[in-house]
Design a protein around this motif. Structure first.
Motif, PDB file in Angstrom:
ATOM      1  N   UNK A 180       0.871  -1.183   0.000  1.00  0.00           N
ATOM      2  CA  UNK A 180       0.000   0.000   0.000  1.00  0.00           C
ATOM      3  C   UNK A 180       0.900   1.222   0.000  1.00  0.00           C
ATOM      4  N   UNK A 181       0.598   2.168  -0.875  1.00  0.00           N
ATOM      5  CA  UNK A 181       1.429   3.380  -0.967  1.00  0.00           C
ATOM      6  C   UNK A 181       0.508   4.597  -1.097  1.00  0.00           C
ATOM      7  N   UNK A 182       1.005   5.803  -0.768  1.00  0.00           N
ATOM      8  CA  UNK A 182       0.192   6.998  -1.012  1.00  0.00           C
ATOM      9  C   UNK A 182      -0.173   7.100  -2.491  1.00  0.00           C
ATOM     10  N   UNK A 183      -1.348   7.658  -2.766  1.00  0.00           N
ATOM     11  CA  UNK A 183      -1.831   7.648  -4.147  1.00  0.00           C
ATOM     12  C   UNK A 183      -0.845   8.292  -5.126  1.00  0.00           C
ATOM     13  N   UNK A 184      -0.222   9.408  -4.692  1.00  0.00           N
ATOM     14  CA  UNK A 184       0.676  10.098  -5.623  1.00  0.00           C
ATOM     15  C   UNK A 184       1.949   9.291  -5.912  1.00  0.00           C
ATOM     16  N   UNK A 185       2.191   8.265  -5.107  1.00  0.00           N
ATOM     17  CA  UNK A 185       3.395   7.444  -5.331  1.00  0.00           C
ATOM     18  C   UNK A 185       3.088   6.120  -6.028  1.00  0.00           C
ATOM     19  N   UNK A 186       1.806   5.895  -6.333  1.00  0.00           N
ATOM     20  CA  UNK A 186       1.400   4.563  -6.816  1.00  0.00           C
ATOM     21  C   UNK A 186       2.121   4.160  -8.105  1.00  0.00           C
ATOM     22  N   UNK A 187       2.084   5.024  -9.112  1.00  0.00           N
ATOM     23  CA  UNK A 187       2.667   4.612 -10.395  1.00  0.00           C
ATOM     24  C   UNK A 187       4.189   4.473 -10.288  1.00  0.00           C
ATOM     25  N   UNK A 188       4.807   5.336  -9.473  1.00  0.00           N
ATOM     26  CA  UNK A 188       6.266   5.204  -9.284  1.00  0.00           C
ATOM     27  C   UNK A 188       6.596   3.881  -8.599  1.00  0.00           C
ATOM     28  N   UNK A 189       5.779   3.507  -7.620  1.00  0.00           N
ATOM     29  CA  UNK A 189       6.028   2.249  -6.909  1.00  0.00           C
ATOM     30  C   UNK A 189       5.854   1.062  -7.856  1.00  0.00           C
ATOM     31  N   UNK A 190       4.818   1.124  -8.693  1.00  0.00           N
ATOM     32  CA  UNK A 190       4.601   0.027  -9.654  1.00  0.00           C
ATOM     33  C   UNK A 190       5.726  -0.013 -10.675  1.00  0.00           C
ATOM     34  N   UNK A 191       6.130   1.151 -11.130  1.00  0.00           N
ATOM     35  CA  UNK A 191       7.193   1.234 -12.129  1.00  0.00           C
ATOM     36  C   UNK A 191       8.510   0.700 -11.551  1.00  0.00           C
TER      37      UNK A 191
END
Ligand code: CAA
Length: 258
Positions: A180-191
């Motif tokens: 689980x990550x903050x929404x603004x970090x979601x795509x960076x975390x997936x990437x």
């Protein structure tokens, strides 16, 4: 494509369900476009990981399109189920690793798409749920099969029978979300995860995915037999030679096979 956008940033493809006005509700065309996009991506040798997400900051996908389903009969319901299963089967079985970037509601068919992905990363505002029995139907896109395999039969039955939603933290606690990550970090975390996976020997990753998928339907003996066959296959590859030689020479491997 009208409802699905594909953006390729090699070695990663981002597939976005793009119907934010109705929380990315999944009508037949959306399912067809998801499948066509995944088939296109699977044929692309440069893509090693696929991230599936939803447009906007509120929903991954709030389920199959109720405005479409309300008018449909049994035959059409079965056709819709086939389309949802086609998309789910592709997410589960294409040679690339699939990551669901769950950026909000993942309900009904949306939850089922996330369940079909190899990995789920949720933003803090994500909610997962299978509300179908509250609409007089059942989860028809693989939910009755995949949820129990991921979180266990008891919890799956409770969520499906009560239609309760779980938030991101609860999803993480029960193993439905990997992170689980903050929404603004979601795509960076997936990437970041996608790039880490893509840096490994891609053919070996695909074979590992294949072997793990076999474990969901095979008995232990045939699953282990499959694993042995795949290990033998991988021993014959260039990447195995490169990976082990690089380790012994204390350098980074240069993998080439996919
Ligand atoms: N189908 C069609 N339209 C949908 C939709 C869906 N699944 N989910 C949301 N929408 C539409 C709403 O009708 C609304 O449209 P209008 O602005 O034109 O009225 C718009 O999206 C925004 O939705 P809400 O106003 O309801 O937003 P909210 O923030 O108040 O609530 C929600 C969000 C809790 C997700 C709520 O929209 C909801 O409960 N949606 C339905 C969820 C659902 O039951 N999904 C399961 C479908 S069954 C299924 O998926 C079957 C299968 O497996 C094959």
């Amino acid at each position: 494509m009208k409802y699905v956008k594909l953006s390729i940033q090699e070695p990663v493809a981002v597939v976005t369900i793009d119907r934010p006005d109705c929380l990315n509700a999944l009508n037949s065309q959306v399912f067809r476009e998801i499948s066509a996009t995944l088939q296109e991506v699977e044929a692309n040798d440069q893509v090693r990981v696929v991230i599936l997400t939803g447009a906007g900051d509120k929903a991954f996908a709030a389920g199959a399109d109720i405005a479409q389903m309300v008018h449909e009969n049994g035959k059409q319901g079965k056709e819709l189920a086939l389309l949802t299963h086609q998309a789910g089967d592709l997410l589960e079985n294409i040679r690339q690793v699939t990551i669901a970037a769950v950026n909000g509601y993942a309900l009904g068919g949306g939850c089922e798409l996330a369940l079909a992905c190899d990995i789920r990363i949720a933003s803090e505002n994500a909610h997962f749920g299978l509300p179908e029995v509250g609409l007089g139907i059942l989860p028809g896109g693989g939910g009755t099969q995949r949820l129990s395999r991921i979180i266990g039969v008891g919890r799956a039955k409770e969520l499906i029978f009560t239609c309760d939603q779980v938030d991101a933290q609860e999803a993480y606690r029960i193993g439905l979300a990997n992170h689980v990550v903050p929404q603004e970090e979601l795509m960076d975390a997936c990437m970041a995860m996608a790039k880490k996976i893509a840096s490994k020997a891609s053919f070996a990753v695909t074979m590992a995915k294949n072997a793990i998928n076999v474990s969901m339907s095979a008995d232990m003996k045939s699953g282990c037999s499959k694993e042995q066959d795949l290990l033998g296959l991988l021993f014959a590859t260039q990447d195995k030679q490169e990976g082990m030689t690089a380790f012994l020479e204390r350098r980074k491997p240069n993998f080439t096979e996919f």
